[in-house]
Design a protein around this motif. Structure first.
Motif, PDB file in Angstrom:
ATOM      1  N   ASN A  16       0.801  -1.103  -0.044  1.00  7.76           N
ATOM      2  CA  ASN A  16      -0.047  -0.048   0.012  1.00  7.76           C
ATOM      3  C   ASN A  16       0.734   1.232   0.018  1.00  7.76           C
ATOM      4  OD1 ASN A  16      -2.736  -0.504  -0.172  1.00  7.76           O
ATOM      5  ND2 ASN A  16      -2.780  -1.416   1.762  1.00  7.76           N
ATOM      6  N   ASN A  17       1.652   1.235   0.815  1.00  6.13           N
ATOM      7  CA  ASN A  17       2.922   2.487   0.815  1.00  6.13           C
ATOM      8  C   ASN A  17       3.481   2.743  -0.539  1.00  6.13           C
ATOM      9  OD1 ASN A  17       2.311   2.830   3.454  1.00  6.13           O
ATOM     10  ND2 ASN A  17       4.359   1.844   4.415  1.00  6.13           N
ATOM     11  N   MET A  18       3.840   1.505  -1.429  1.00  2.34           N
ATOM     12  CA  MET A  18       4.505   1.787  -2.574  1.00  2.34           C
ATOM     13  C   MET A  18       3.539   2.109  -3.499  1.00  2.34           C
ATOM     14  SD  MET A  18       7.126  -1.618  -2.849  1.00  2.34           S
ATOM     15  CE  MET A  18       6.028  -2.470  -2.362  1.00  2.34           C
ATOM     16  N   LEU A  19       2.292   1.771  -3.552  1.00  2.00           N
ATOM     17  CA  LEU A  19       1.282   1.884  -4.268  1.00  2.00           C
ATOM     18  C   LEU A  19       0.895   3.458  -4.238  1.00  2.00           C
ATOM     19  CD1 LEU A  19      -0.957  -1.113  -4.352  1.00  2.00           C
ATOM     20  CD2 LEU A  19       0.473  -0.269  -6.319  1.00  2.00           C
ATOM     21  N   ALA A  20       0.851   3.827  -3.119  1.00  2.00           N
ATOM     22  CA  ALA A  20       0.245   5.351  -2.516  1.00  2.00           C
ATOM     23  C   ALA A  20       1.438   6.406  -3.362  1.00  2.00           C
ATOM     24  CB  ALA A  20       0.047   5.637  -1.354  1.00  2.00           C
ATOM     25  N   VAL A  21       2.722   6.007  -3.213  1.00  2.00           N
ATOM     26  CA  VAL A  21       3.641   6.874  -3.547  1.00  2.00           C
ATOM     27  C   VAL A  21       3.660   6.833  -5.147  1.00  2.00           C
ATOM     28  CG1 VAL A  21       6.038   7.202  -3.880  1.00  2.00           C
ATOM     29  CG2 VAL A  21       5.046   6.803  -1.732  1.00  2.00           C
ATOM     30  N   SER A  22       3.626   5.816  -5.702  1.00  2.69           N
ATOM     31  CA  SER A  22       3.653   5.653  -7.348  1.00  2.69           C
ATOM     32  C   SER A  22       2.346   6.241  -7.859  1.00  2.69           C
ATOM     33  CB  SER A  22       3.585   4.155  -7.586  1.00  2.69           C
ATOM     34  OG  SER A  22       4.641   3.417  -7.134  1.00  2.69           O
ATOM     35  N   GLN A  23       1.272   6.014  -7.290  1.00  2.00           N
ATOM     36  CA  GLN A  23      -0.081   6.889  -7.799  1.00  2.00           C
ATOM     37  C   GLN A  23      -0.197   8.110  -7.871  1.00  2.00           C
ATOM     38  OE1 GLN A  23      -2.811   4.095  -5.495  1.00  2.00           O
ATOM     39  NE2 GLN A  23      -3.697   3.191  -7.397  1.00  2.00           N
ATOM     40  N   GLY A  24       0.522   8.641  -6.839  1.00  2.00           N
ATOM     41  CA  GLY A  24       0.548  10.190  -6.425  1.00  2.00           C
ATOM     42  C   GLY A  24       1.631  10.720  -7.633  1.00  2.00           C
ATOM     43  N   ILE A  48      -1.548   3.325 -14.531  1.00  2.00           N
ATOM     44  CA  ILE A  48      -2.556   3.823 -13.486  1.00  2.00           C
ATOM     45  C   ILE A  48      -3.495   2.730 -13.079  1.00  2.00           C
ATOM     46  CG2 ILE A  48      -4.139   5.266 -12.679  1.00  2.00           C
ATOM     47  CD1 ILE A  48      -2.834   7.393 -13.957  1.00  2.00           C
ATOM     48  N   ALA A  49      -3.939   2.039 -14.461  1.00  2.00           N
ATOM     49  CA  ALA A  49      -4.810   0.904 -14.120  1.00  2.00           C
ATOM     50  C   ALA A  49      -4.320  -0.223 -13.564  1.00  2.00           C
ATOM     51  CB  ALA A  49      -5.571   0.677 -15.559  1.00  2.00           C
ATOM     52  N   VAL A  50      -3.193  -0.696 -13.925  1.00  2.00           N
ATOM     53  CA  VAL A  50      -2.190  -1.669 -13.596  1.00  2.00           C
ATOM     54  C   VAL A  50      -2.284  -1.497 -12.036  1.00  2.00           C
ATOM     55  CG1 VAL A  50      -0.352  -3.102 -13.461  1.00  2.00           C
ATOM     56  CG2 VAL A  50      -1.286  -2.123 -15.760  1.00  2.00           C
ATOM     57  N   LEU A  51      -1.629  -0.505 -11.304  1.00  2.00           N
ATOM     58  CA  LEU A  51      -1.542  -0.058 -10.237  1.00  2.00           C
ATOM     59  C   LEU A  51      -2.996  -0.223  -9.364  1.00  2.00           C
ATOM     60  CD1 LEU A  51       0.744   2.975 -10.206  1.00  2.00           C
ATOM     61  CD2 LEU A  51       1.517   0.430  -9.466  1.00  2.00           C
ATOM     62  N   GLY A  52      -4.163   0.074 -10.074  1.00  4.77           N
ATOM     63  CA  GLY A  52      -5.436  -0.046  -9.435  1.00  4.77           C
ATOM     64  C   GLY A  52      -5.675  -1.394  -9.202  1.00  4.77           C
ATOM     65  N   ARG A  53      -5.237  -2.216 -10.203  1.00  5.15           N
ATOM     66  CA  ARG A  53      -5.426  -3.963  -9.789  1.00  5.15           C
ATOM     67  C   ARG A  53      -4.805  -4.215  -8.534  1.00  5.15           C
ATOM     68  NH1 ARG A  53      -6.013  -3.646 -15.737  1.00  5.15           N
ATOM     69  NH2 ARG A  53      -3.730  -4.419 -15.779  1.00  5.15           N
ATOM     70  N   ALA A  54      -3.370  -3.668  -8.584  1.00  4.36           N
ATOM     71  CA  ALA A  54      -2.552  -4.263  -7.569  1.00  4.36           C
ATOM     72  C   ALA A  54      -3.001  -3.968  -6.170  1.00  4.36           C
ATOM     73  CB  ALA A  54      -1.303  -3.704  -7.940  1.00  4.36           C
ATOM     74  N   GLN A  55      -3.567  -2.547  -6.136  1.00  3.31           N
ATOM     75  CA  GLN A  55      -4.191  -2.073  -4.944  1.00  3.31           C
ATOM     76  C   GLN A  55      -5.521  -3.152  -4.359  1.00  3.31           C
ATOM     77  OE1 GLN A  55      -5.936   1.976  -4.899  1.00  3.31           O
ATOM     78  NE2 GLN A  55      -4.580   2.217  -3.147  1.00  3.31           N
ATOM     79  N   LYS A  56      -6.286  -3.664  -5.477  1.00  8.06           N
ATOM     80  CA  LYS A  56      -7.143  -4.544  -5.132  1.00  8.06           C
ATOM     81  C   LYS A  56      -6.667  -5.770  -4.575  1.00  8.06           C
ATOM     82  CE  LYS A  56     -11.069  -3.695  -8.327  1.00  8.06           C
ATOM     83  NZ  LYS A  56     -11.793  -4.182  -9.306  1.00  8.06           N
ATOM     84  N   LEU A  57      -5.469  -6.292  -5.080  1.00  8.46           N
ATOM     85  CA  LEU A  57      -4.883  -7.548  -4.291  1.00  8.46           C
ATOM     86  C   LEU A  57      -4.510  -6.928  -2.880  1.00  8.46           C
ATOM     87  CD1 LEU A  57      -3.502 -10.186  -4.170  1.00  8.46           C
ATOM     88  CD2 LEU A  57      -1.290  -9.092  -5.470  1.00  8.46           C
ATOM     89  N   SER A  58      -3.816  -5.974  -2.690  1.00  6.11           N
ATOM     90  CA  SER A  58      -3.426  -5.505  -1.425  1.00  6.11           C
ATOM     91  C   SER A  58      -4.778  -5.320  -0.516  1.00  6.11           C
ATOM     92  CB  SER A  58      -2.819  -4.013  -1.450  1.00  6.11           C
ATOM     93  OG  SER A  58      -2.408  -3.784  -0.145  1.00  6.11           O
ATOM     94  N   ASN A  59      -5.834  -5.088  -1.137  1.00 11.76           N
ATOM     95  CA  ASN A  59      -6.917  -5.026  -0.181  1.00 11.76           C
ATOM     96  C   ASN A  59      -7.507  -6.382   0.185  1.00 11.76           C
ATOM     97  OD1 ASN A  59      -7.190  -2.338  -0.216  1.00 11.76           O
ATOM     98  ND2 ASN A  59      -8.261  -2.012  -1.857  1.00 11.76           N
TER      99      ASN A  59
END
Length: 235
Positions: A16-24, A48-59
């Motif tokens: 989540n930390n990595m995704l938040a920085v990358s998406q920002g 951005i769409a790929v990172l969104g899917r990664a965020q679903k996995l994290s959730n």
């Protein structure tokens, strides 16, 4: 389960930390670029769409990261479904339609509502990932009465049982009905269910802990339902 939870907590927190920085950073980069470079914008949107899917996995990982003792208590099925409808919609993309069909007035199940919610979340997320755009995700809840053969004696009168059935409709694009049915039969088979394993394992363990089971029912050639069946009572 505690070891799995510990690993999931650490991984999901770091991810989540990595995704938040990358998406920002990507959002800032996209805003700074001219809209004339359509190829660059397309690449950014894809990332951005790929990172969104990664965020679903994290959730999904975060959902199993807080195991605690299973605490069963009486739960009104209709109230439970109504109270979680908004949170289930929040799991989905804005263009996804969620349809509820709840026919369970007065039906009570003995289970842990927090774990029940995690299991339902897992099914809805998997249904959304395999469903073509424009088709609604269908969630239903009802009670059924049936006569179960008495154990060990075919001559004994059948035992009447009541079950609450919560079903989420799936499209067999990612995991077909036969594979899903096999996956729920044993932990070994479940481990072969690829990326859906984590959610299916959670659903199976929840059902068993609630003295229930999981059933896969075919709707048509392309669709099937994963049904959580729990012992039920009226009132």
């Amino acid at each position: 389960m505690e070891g799995l939870a510990s690993a999931a907590r650490g991984f999901s927190h770091s991810l989540n930390n990595m995704l938040a920085v990358s998406q920002g950073n990507l959002a800032l980069l996209k805003a700074a670029q001219s809209g004339e470079n359509t190829e660059f914008q397309t690449i950014l949107n894809d990332v951005i769409a790929v990172l969104g899917r990664a965020q679903k996995l994290s959730n999904n990982l975060a959902a199993i990261a807080h195991w605690r003792e299973f605490r069963a208590r009486p739960v009104s099925l209709k109230a439970f479904m109504q109270e979680r409808e908004a949170s289930l919609r929040g799991l989905l993309e804005s263009q996804r339609e969620l349809r509820f069909d709840v026919a369970a007035d007065g039906v009570t199940v003995q289970t842990d509502p927090d774990y029940f919610e995690l299991a339902l979340n897992a099914l809805v997320i998997h249904a959304s990932e395999g469903l073509p755009q424009g088709q609604p995700i269908r969630v239903s809840a009802r009670m059924i009465d049936f006569d179960e053969p008495a154990a060990g004696n075919a001559q004994t009168s059948p035992v009447p049982r009541r079950l609450a059935v919560v079903a989420v409709e799936m499209v067999g694009k990612r995991l077909g009905a036969a594979a899903a049915a096999t996956a729920f039969k044993s932990a070994g088979a479940l481990a072969r269910a690829s990326d859906m394993m984590l959610g299916l394992w959670l659903v199976r363990q929840f059902a068993l802990a609630s003295d229930g089971d999981v059933l896969v029912q075919t709707v048509d050639k392309k669709r099937y339902q994963i049904c959580i069946r729990l012992p039920a009572s009226i009132g």
